[in-house]
Design a protein around this motif. Structure first.
Motif, PDB file in Angstrom:
ATOM      1  N   UNK A 186       0.851  -1.186   0.000  1.00  0.00           N
ATOM      2  CA  UNK A 186       0.000   0.000   0.000  1.00  0.00           C
ATOM      3  C   UNK A 186       0.886   1.236   0.000  1.00  0.00           C
ATOM      4  N   UNK A 187       1.010   1.913  -1.132  1.00  0.00           N
ATOM      5  CA  UNK A 187       1.915   3.052  -1.231  1.00  0.00           C
ATOM      6  C   UNK A 187       1.360   4.280  -0.523  1.00  0.00           C
ATOM      7  N   UNK A 188       0.055   4.428  -0.438  1.00  0.00           N
ATOM      8  CA  UNK A 188      -0.550   5.569   0.224  1.00  0.00           C
ATOM      9  C   UNK A 188      -1.600   5.048   1.207  1.00  0.00           C
ATOM     10  N   UNK A 189      -1.279   5.005   2.510  1.00  0.00           N
ATOM     11  CA  UNK A 189      -2.225   4.452   3.484  1.00  0.00           C
ATOM     12  C   UNK A 189      -3.567   5.162   3.456  1.00  0.00           C
ATOM     13  N   UNK A 190      -3.577   6.443   3.131  1.00  0.00           N
ATOM     14  CA  UNK A 190      -4.841   7.164   3.141  1.00  0.00           C
ATOM     15  C   UNK A 190      -5.788   6.663   2.070  1.00  0.00           C
ATOM     16  N   UNK A 191      -5.244   6.068   1.044  1.00  0.00           N
ATOM     17  CA  UNK A 191      -6.102   5.539  -0.010  1.00  0.00           C
ATOM     18  C   UNK A 191      -6.666   4.173   0.377  1.00  0.00           C
ATOM     19  N   UNK A 205      -6.068  -1.577  -6.548  1.00  0.00           N
ATOM     20  CA  UNK A 205      -6.244  -0.356  -7.327  1.00  0.00           C
ATOM     21  C   UNK A 205      -6.133  -0.640  -8.817  1.00  0.00           C
ATOM     22  N   UNK A 206      -5.155  -1.454  -9.200  1.00  0.00           N
ATOM     23  CA  UNK A 206      -5.021  -1.764 -10.629  1.00  0.00           C
ATOM     24  C   UNK A 206      -6.261  -2.476 -11.144  1.00  0.00           C
ATOM     25  N   UNK A 213     -12.976   0.118 -13.959  1.00  0.00           N
ATOM     26  CA  UNK A 213     -13.660   1.400 -14.094  1.00  0.00           C
ATOM     27  C   UNK A 213     -13.304   2.121 -15.394  1.00  0.00           C
ATOM     28  N   UNK A 214     -12.032   2.033 -15.806  1.00  0.00           N
ATOM     29  CA  UNK A 214     -11.599   2.748 -17.003  1.00  0.00           C
ATOM     30  C   UNK A 214     -11.782   1.926 -18.267  1.00  0.00           C
ATOM     31  N   UNK A 248      -9.874  -0.305 -19.941  1.00  0.00           N
ATOM     32  CA  UNK A 248      -8.760  -0.338 -20.885  1.00  0.00           C
ATOM     33  C   UNK A 248      -7.896  -1.554 -20.570  1.00  0.00           C
ATOM     34  N   UNK A 249      -7.031  -1.912 -21.523  1.00  0.00           N
ATOM     35  CA  UNK A 249      -6.213  -3.114 -21.374  1.00  0.00           C
ATOM     36  C   UNK A 249      -4.790  -2.830 -20.911  1.00  0.00           C
ATOM     37  N   UNK A 250      -4.349  -1.580 -20.965  1.00  0.00           N
ATOM     38  CA  UNK A 250      -2.964  -1.230 -20.644  1.00  0.00           C
ATOM     39  C   UNK A 250      -2.956   0.000 -19.747  1.00  0.00           C
ATOM     40  N   UNK A 251      -2.473  -0.168 -18.508  1.00  0.00           N
ATOM     41  CA  UNK A 251      -2.507   0.928 -17.536  1.00  0.00           C
ATOM     42  C   UNK A 251      -1.406   1.957 -17.752  1.00  0.00           C
ATOM     43  N   UNK A 252      -0.565   1.779 -18.791  1.00  0.00           N
ATOM     44  CA  UNK A 252       0.368   2.851 -19.164  1.00  0.00           C
ATOM     45  C   UNK A 252      -0.397   4.079 -19.663  1.00  0.00           C
ATOM     46  N   UNK A 253      -1.660   3.888 -20.033  1.00  0.00           N
ATOM     47  CA  UNK A 253      -2.456   4.991 -20.575  1.00  0.00           C
ATOM     48  C   UNK A 253      -3.365   5.618 -19.518  1.00  0.00           C
TER      49      UNK A 253
END
Length: 269
Positions: free
Chosen positions: A4-9, A16-17, A23-24, A26-31
């Motif tokens: 967990x990089x941000x505990x507040x999240x 998240x990924x 939600x988005x 798409x197939x590639x999270x580089x975008x």
């Protein structure tokens, strides 16, 4: 992975990924684009610009002038779906790019959405003779996607909007001119790209251009050299801290709408 990089999240990288994929759509999270937007009242704009120029660790990258023509169907279907498509004109209009941003979501004051851009376009000519809503003359959005855009961009648009909607994109009724001051904050494996924008928006009507709005806006986006999402999330604390600090100093309020929806929402109930 799984850290967990941000505990507040309160969400792991894996969770998240998965949410971003879902939600988005798409197939590639580089975008994936992660940014915040805040409204700036005109009398605070110059103070904010001077603060960004004088702050240690913030590098001024460039001052830029360019304009966007936002595209849609005659029935404003992209606007209603929460997406935006634009022709971005740089270098005095000689360099043109097609850019698409898909529907997104907000969390902790940050906007997450997909973002795609074509290479520099060739063969894009616009109808100018009647000063009416601008229509394509020798090309279509569909043909640009087929011949001058990446497969990822074309697939995302067809998935989010539907192939029939993409074929109906023929009008560009909103023009936005930008005066942008762009900065950079080096974070190691990623960097922040804060910017201060002054935007002049116009509607193209049958009798000519009609001014819609003039407004100032602060944006801050986290970027990584290769677009890697993990590098962005690693430095999310720094981005959230930077945003809170500047919002507190200049009493900025979050802007929930992107530029297209802020300019064009007048036309859709």
């Amino acid at each position: 992975r799984g850290k967990c990089y941000d505990p507040r999240m309160s969400v792991s990288f894996d969770r998240l990924t998965q949410r971003l994929f879902t939600k988005l759509d798409i197939d590639d999270l580089h975008f994936v684009e992660i940014e915040c937007k805040m409204r700036v009242v005109p009398e605070e704009s110059e103070k904010l610009r001077e603060w960004l120029h004088g702050r240690k660790g913030i590098k001024h990258r460039k001052s830029a002038f360019f304009f966007d023509q936002f595209l849609d169907t005659p029935a404003n279907e992209l606007l209603k779906k929460g997406a935006s498509l634009r022709l971005r004109y740089k270098r005095g209009g000689s360099a043109v790019y097609l850019q698409y941003k898909g529907p997104g979501f907000t969390r902790d004051g940050l906007l997450y959405r997909s973002e795609f851009s074509s290479a520099r376009l060739t063969g894009v000519l616009l109808e100018e003779s009647h000063h009416d809503i601008v229509h394509f003359s020798n090309t279509t959005v569909e043909s640009i996607l087929r011949g001058q855009a990446s497969s990822e961009m074309a697939e995302a648009m067809r998935r989010h909007l539907g192939a029939a909607t993409v074929r109906r994109i023929t009008a560009g009724p909103i023009i936005a001119l930008y005066q942008k001051e762009k900065f950079e904050v080096d974070l190691g494996s990623a960097f922040l790209e804060p910017s201060l924008d002054k935007v002049y928006a116009f509607h193209i009507a049958k009798k000519g251009l009609h001014a819609l709005s003039t407004f100032c806006e602060f944006e801050n986006e986290i970027k990584a050299g290769d677009g890697a999402l993990e590098a962005k999330l690693e430095h999310m604390d720094e981005m959230l801290d930077f945003n809170r600090d500047i919002a507190r100093r200049f009493k900025l309020k979050r802007e929930p709408l992107d530029k297209y929806h802020r300019c064009a929402s007048f036309f859709v109930r």
